[in-house]
Motif scaffolding. Structure first.
Motif, mmCIF file in Angstrom:
data_model
loop_
_atom_site.group_PDB
_atom_site.id
_atom_site.type_symbol
_atom_site.label_atom_id
_atom_site.label_comp_id
_atom_site.label_asym_id
_atom_site.label_seq_id
_atom_site.Cartn_x
_atom_site.Cartn_y
_atom_site.Cartn_z
ATOM 1 N N GLU A 36 -18.506 14.951 -23.022
ATOM 2 C CA GLU A 36 -19.046 14.191 -24.141
ATOM 3 C C GLU A 36 -18.631 14.453 -25.472
ATOM 4 O OE1 GLU A 36 -23.174 12.478 -26.330
ATOM 5 O OE2 GLU A 36 -22.228 14.648 -26.057
ATOM 6 N N ALA A 80 -17.775 9.260 -24.097
ATOM 7 C CA ALA A 80 -18.739 9.239 -25.224
ATOM 8 C C ALA A 80 -20.202 8.579 -24.874
ATOM 9 C CB ALA A 80 -18.352 8.577 -26.424
ATOM 10 N N PHE A 81 -20.120 7.893 -23.699
ATOM 11 C CA PHE A 81 -21.113 7.227 -23.020
ATOM 12 C C PHE A 81 -22.302 8.334 -22.512
ATOM 13 C CE2 PHE A 81 -18.409 7.210 -19.749
ATOM 14 C CZ PHE A 81 -18.919 7.726 -18.648
ATOM 15 N N PRO A 133 -25.503 9.531 -31.596
ATOM 16 C CA PRO A 133 -25.194 9.343 -30.321
ATOM 17 C C PRO A 133 -23.851 8.348 -30.451
ATOM 18 C CG PRO A 133 -27.387 9.018 -29.934
ATOM 19 C CD PRO A 133 -27.080 9.116 -31.319
ATOM 20 N N LEU A 134 -22.734 8.732 -29.516
ATOM 21 C CA LEU A 134 -21.336 7.758 -29.384
ATOM 22 C C LEU A 134 -20.503 8.101 -30.830
ATOM 23 C CD1 LEU A 134 -22.552 4.185 -28.368
ATOM 24 C CD2 LEU A 134 -21.210 6.226 -27.049
ATOM 25 N N THR A 160 -18.894 11.736 -31.033
ATOM 26 C CA THR A 160 -17.720 12.022 -30.025
ATOM 27 C C THR A 160 -16.715 11.681 -31.036
ATOM 28 O OG1 THR A 160 -18.995 11.482 -28.062
ATOM 29 C CG2 THR A 160 -16.593 11.619 -27.896
ATOM 30 N N GLY A 182 -28.895 0.740 -27.399
ATOM 31 C CA GLY A 182 -27.774 0.180 -26.825
ATOM 32 C C GLY A 182 -27.970 -1.353 -26.164
#
Length: 200
Positions: free
Chosen positions: A23, A30-31, A116-117, A120, A183
């Protein structure tokens, strides 16, 4: 996660290392839910006791994220060698990114880790923007340390609550569903925006 832990035994630590590394180190993954993984694994460590050891989990997560970010940074530093990268990113945009990371790189590396995301892509962009490696390493070390210790501590504390221990499966499903909400909202927003845009 419990059946997977029972099936893998001691190999679960290597599996968790690989997932967090992927990740943070490879943008195509990245998910993957690194943050949720740390939280729930730490929660299970509090519930199961001997099955997962929090004293092993913390260094596993720490080094997985640290090494992943370093690999990602190195990939970014070498992107300029690819003809496709030179076509997509103009010298002007690259210079702008370099100025941004010269000024705000430290804060971006530390606080971006909690998004998150985005987390990365930050090491990749830091490397491609030629951020100083030593500076990146120091702030990345701090960011990873805060990310892992906060996620592990919260998860472990959460797992010591009696109600959580008794209803862990339902809580796990509920929290997993909640993490999917942002998301889903973003997907619906883009879908509605695309439909509202007239086609000529």
């Amino acid at each position: 996660m419990t059946p997977m832990i029972d099936m893998l035994g001691g190999w679960i630590y290597l599996t968790l290392f690989a997932l967090v590394f992927m990740e943070t180190g490879l943008v195509v993954f990245a998910f993957l839910p690194g943050e949720s993984l740390i939280f729930f694994a730490s929660t299970l460590a509090a519930i199961t006791g001997s099955t997962l050891d929090i004293r092993i989990l913390i260094p596993v997560f720490f080094f997985a994220a640290l090494i992943g970010d370093t690999v990602n940074f190195e990939i970014g530093r070498n992107l300029h060698r690819l003809p496709l990268f030179r076509r997509l990113i103009s010298a002007e945009k690259l210079a702008k990114a370099q100025r941004f990371f010269d000024k705000h790189g430290g804060k971006t590396v530390v606080f971006g880790r909690f998004i998150p995301l985005i987390r990365t892509f930050i090491p990749l962009i830091s490397g491609s923007a030629k951020m100083n490696y030593k500076r990146f390493s120091i702030y990345n070390l701090l960011g990873v340390l805060l990310w892992v210790t906060s996620g592990s501590s919260l998860g472990y504390f959460f797992g010591q609550i009696d109600y959580v221990q008794e209803h862990f499966s339902l809580i796990f499903i509920g929290l997993a569903a909640l993490t999917a909400v942002p998301g889903l909202i973003m997907f619906l927003y883009r879908f509605m925006k695309d439909r509202a845009t007239p086609n000529y």
